[in-house]
Design a protein around this motif. Structure first.
Motif, PDB file in Angstrom:
ATOM      1  N   GLU A   1      44.538   8.254  18.769  1.00  0.00           N
ATOM      2  CA  GLU A   1      44.523   8.873  17.521  1.00  0.00           C
ATOM      3  C   GLU A   1      44.331   8.406  16.310  1.00  0.00           C
ATOM      4  OE1 GLU A   1      48.031  11.402  15.395  1.00  0.00           O
ATOM      5  OE2 GLU A   1      47.507  12.072  17.401  1.00  0.00           O
ATOM      6  N   LEU A   2      44.930   6.979  16.374  1.00  0.00           N
ATOM      7  CA  LEU A   2      44.615   6.091  15.045  1.00  0.00           C
ATOM      8  C   LEU A   2      43.463   5.318  14.951  1.00  0.00           C
ATOM      9  CD1 LEU A   2      48.504   5.019  14.834  1.00  0.00           C
ATOM     10  CD2 LEU A   2      47.281   6.199  13.061  1.00  0.00           C
ATOM     11  N   LEU A   3      42.935   4.973  15.998  1.00  0.00           N
ATOM     12  CA  LEU A   3      41.798   4.161  15.998  1.00  0.00           C
ATOM     13  C   LEU A   3      40.578   4.462  14.947  1.00  0.00           C
ATOM     14  CD1 LEU A   3      41.505   3.024  19.872  1.00  0.00           C
ATOM     15  CD2 LEU A   3      41.434   1.502  17.818  1.00  0.00           C
ATOM     16  N   PRO A   4      40.317   5.573  14.722  1.00  0.00           N
ATOM     17  CA  PRO A   4      39.119   5.827  13.922  1.00  0.00           C
ATOM     18  C   PRO A   4      39.577   5.490  12.410  1.00  0.00           C
ATOM     19  CG  PRO A   4      39.390   7.759  15.426  1.00  0.00           C
ATOM     20  CD  PRO A   4      40.270   6.809  15.809  1.00  0.00           C
ATOM     21  N   GLU A   5      40.731   6.016  12.025  1.00  0.00           N
ATOM     22  CA  GLU A   5      41.233   5.825  10.924  1.00  0.00           C
ATOM     23  C   GLU A   5      41.417   3.949  10.659  1.00  0.00           C
ATOM     24  OE1 GLU A   5      43.217   5.504   7.122  1.00  0.00           O
ATOM     25  OE2 GLU A   5      42.166   7.177   8.217  1.00  0.00           O
ATOM     26  N   VAL A   6      41.924   3.129  11.537  1.00  0.00           N
ATOM     27  CA  VAL A   6      42.082   2.093  11.633  1.00  0.00           C
ATOM     28  C   VAL A   6      40.686   1.269  11.427  1.00  0.00           C
ATOM     29  CG1 VAL A   6      42.553  -0.413  12.579  1.00  0.00           C
ATOM     30  CG2 VAL A   6      44.346   1.805  12.710  1.00  0.00           C
ATOM     31  N   LEU A   7      39.649   1.677  12.213  1.00  0.00           N
ATOM     32  CA  LEU A   7      38.489   1.206  12.187  1.00  0.00           C
ATOM     33  C   LEU A   7      37.323   1.487  11.422  1.00  0.00           C
ATOM     34  CD1 LEU A   7      37.692   0.747  16.083  1.00  0.00           C
ATOM     35  CD2 LEU A   7      38.470  -0.800  14.711  1.00  0.00           C
ATOM     36  N   ASN A   8      37.561   2.593  10.768  1.00  0.00           N
ATOM     37  CA  ASN A   8      36.512   3.303   9.633  1.00  0.00           C
ATOM     38  C   ASN A   8      37.184   3.438   8.347  1.00  0.00           C
ATOM     39  OD1 ASN A   8      34.473   3.796  11.868  1.00  0.00           O
ATOM     40  ND2 ASN A   8      35.810   5.189  12.557  1.00  0.00           N
ATOM     41  N   ASN A   9      38.312   3.324   8.140  1.00  0.00           N
ATOM     42  CA  ASN A   9      38.986   3.366   6.882  1.00  0.00           C
ATOM     43  C   ASN A   9      39.988   2.626   6.398  1.00  0.00           C
ATOM     44  OD1 ASN A   9      39.108   5.208   4.352  1.00  0.00           O
ATOM     45  ND2 ASN A   9      40.686   6.470   5.372  1.00  0.00           N
ATOM     46  N   HIS A  10      39.918   1.443   7.149  1.00  0.00           N
ATOM     47  CA  HIS A  10      40.765   0.346   6.803  1.00  0.00           C
ATOM     48  C   HIS A  10      42.068   0.522   6.661  1.00  0.00           C
ATOM     49  CE1 HIS A  10      36.950  -2.009   5.968  1.00  0.00           C
ATOM     50  NE2 HIS A  10      36.796  -1.050   5.192  1.00  0.00           N
ATOM     51  N   CYS A  11      42.506   1.546   7.502  1.00  0.00           N
ATOM     52  CA  CYS A  11      43.779   1.883   7.686  1.00  0.00           C
ATOM     53  C   CYS A  11      44.400   2.474   6.421  1.00  0.00           C
ATOM     54  CB  CYS A  11      44.669   0.875   8.216  1.00  0.00           C
ATOM     55  SG  CYS A  11      45.912   1.601   9.786  1.00  0.00           S
ATOM     56  N   ASN A  12      43.569   2.971   5.418  1.00  0.00           N
ATOM     57  CA  ASN A  12      44.156   3.378   4.085  1.00  0.00           C
ATOM     58  C   ASN A  12      45.224   4.509   4.242  1.00  0.00           C
ATOM     59  OD1 ASN A  12      42.567   1.757   2.550  1.00  0.00           O
ATOM     60  ND2 ASN A  12      40.828   3.095   2.675  1.00  0.00           N
ATOM     61  N   ARG A  13      45.264   5.282   5.142  1.00  0.00           N
ATOM     62  CA  ARG A  13      46.352   6.213   5.271  1.00  0.00           C
ATOM     63  C   ARG A  13      47.274   5.717   6.152  1.00  0.00           C
ATOM     64  NH1 ARG A  13      42.499  11.132   6.185  1.00  0.00           N
ATOM     65  NH2 ARG A  13      41.281   9.536   7.280  1.00  0.00           N
ATOM     66  N   CYS A  14      47.423   4.533   6.762  1.00  0.00           N
ATOM     67  CA  CYS A  14      48.353   4.193   7.724  1.00  0.00           C
ATOM     68  C   CYS A  14      49.848   3.775   6.886  1.00  0.00           C
ATOM     69  CB  CYS A  14      48.100   2.946   8.526  1.00  0.00           C
ATOM     70  SG  CYS A  14      46.389   3.164   9.661  1.00  0.00           S
ATOM     71  N   THR A  15      50.899   3.689   7.703  1.00  0.00           N
ATOM     72  CA  THR A  15      52.056   3.256   7.033  1.00  0.00           C
ATOM     73  C   THR A  15      52.038   1.891   7.351  1.00  0.00           C
ATOM     74  OG1 THR A  15      53.346   3.434   9.275  1.00  0.00           O
ATOM     75  CG2 THR A  15      53.257   5.426   7.915  1.00  0.00           C
ATOM     76  N   SER A  16      52.988   1.204   6.536  1.00  0.00           N
ATOM     77  CA  SER A  16      53.219  -0.248   6.678  1.00  0.00           C
ATOM     78  C   SER A  16      53.414  -0.797   8.327  1.00  0.00           C
ATOM     79  CB  SER A  16      54.227  -0.724   5.578  1.00  0.00           C
ATOM     80  OG  SER A  16      55.465  -0.465   5.950  1.00  0.00           O
ATOM     81  N   ARG A  17      54.015  -0.020   8.827  1.00  0.00           N
ATOM     82  CA  ARG A  17      54.264  -0.182  10.241  1.00  0.00           C
ATOM     83  C   ARG A  17      52.961  -0.126  11.044  1.00  0.00           C
ATOM     84  NH1 ARG A  17      57.215  -1.780  14.311  1.00  0.00           N
ATOM     85  NH2 ARG A  17      57.617  -0.663  16.109  1.00  0.00           N
ATOM     86  N   GLN A  18      52.288   0.825  10.982  1.00  0.00           N
ATOM     87  CA  GLN A  18      51.103   1.073  11.607  1.00  0.00           C
ATOM     88  C   GLN A  18      50.032  -0.206  10.944  1.00  0.00           C
ATOM     89  OE1 GLN A  18      50.348   4.883   9.941  1.00  0.00           O
ATOM     90  NE2 GLN A  18      51.185   5.955  11.793  1.00  0.00           N
ATOM     91  N   ILE A  19      50.252  -0.708  10.018  1.00  0.00           N
ATOM     92  CA  ILE A  19      49.248  -1.604   9.575  1.00  0.00           C
ATOM     93  C   ILE A  19      49.569  -2.907  10.180  1.00  0.00           C
ATOM     94  CG2 ILE A  19      48.791  -3.269   7.488  1.00  0.00           C
ATOM     95  CD1 ILE A  19      48.711  -0.465   5.860  1.00  0.00           C
ATOM     96  N   GLY A  20      50.715  -3.242  10.270  1.00  0.00           N
ATOM     97  CA  GLY A  20      51.429  -4.173  10.879  1.00  0.00           C
ATOM     98  C   GLY A  20      51.059  -4.389  12.290  1.00  0.00           C
ATOM     99  N   ILE A  21      51.174  -3.100  13.117  1.00  0.00           N
ATOM    100  CA  ILE A  21      50.575  -3.061  14.507  1.00  0.00           C
ATOM    101  C   ILE A  21      49.159  -3.290  14.649  1.00  0.00           C
ATOM    102  CG2 ILE A  21      50.330  -1.529  16.481  1.00  0.00           C
ATOM    103  CD1 ILE A  21      53.103  -0.259  15.367  1.00  0.00           C
TER     104      ILE A  21
END
Length: 93
Positions: free
Chosen positions: A44-64
């Motif tokens: 679920e998170l991969l598209p956000e991480v790879l295509n949006n530089h994790c802009n909508r991720c929490t700080s924990r998700q960014i760390g992961i």
């Protein structure tokens, strides 16, 4: 994504050292096998991480993501390329 959409509460340092566990998650992510809760959240998170530089991720998700991406690139380069092909949107200008 909402801040609490992905509460990954397990210890990544232990999990990524468990090769069978990593393989299970890779099979899930690449639609080659069953997904557990963690695999589903990663997919679920991969598209956000790879295509949006994790802009909508929490700080924990960014760390992961900052832990998992280099780990995958170094230890599973072939699978990492398959993940990029599957989840990254290529933009041509």
């Amino acid at each position: 994504l909402q801040p609490n959409d992905c509460k990954l509460t397990f210890d990544f340092s232990i999990s990524i050292d468990d090769r069978p566990y990593v393989q299970k998650q890779l099979h899930c992510i690449l639609d080659r096998g069953h997904c557990d809760v963690i695999g589903k959240k990663i997919k679920e998170l991969l598209p956000e991480v790879l295509n949006n530089h994790c802009n909508r991720c929490t700080s924990r998700q960014i760390g992961i993501a900052n832990t998992l991406i280099p780990f995958m690139q170094q230890n599973y380069p072939y699978e990492w390329q398959l993940i990029l092909r599957r989840y990254k949107i290529m933009k041509y200008y």
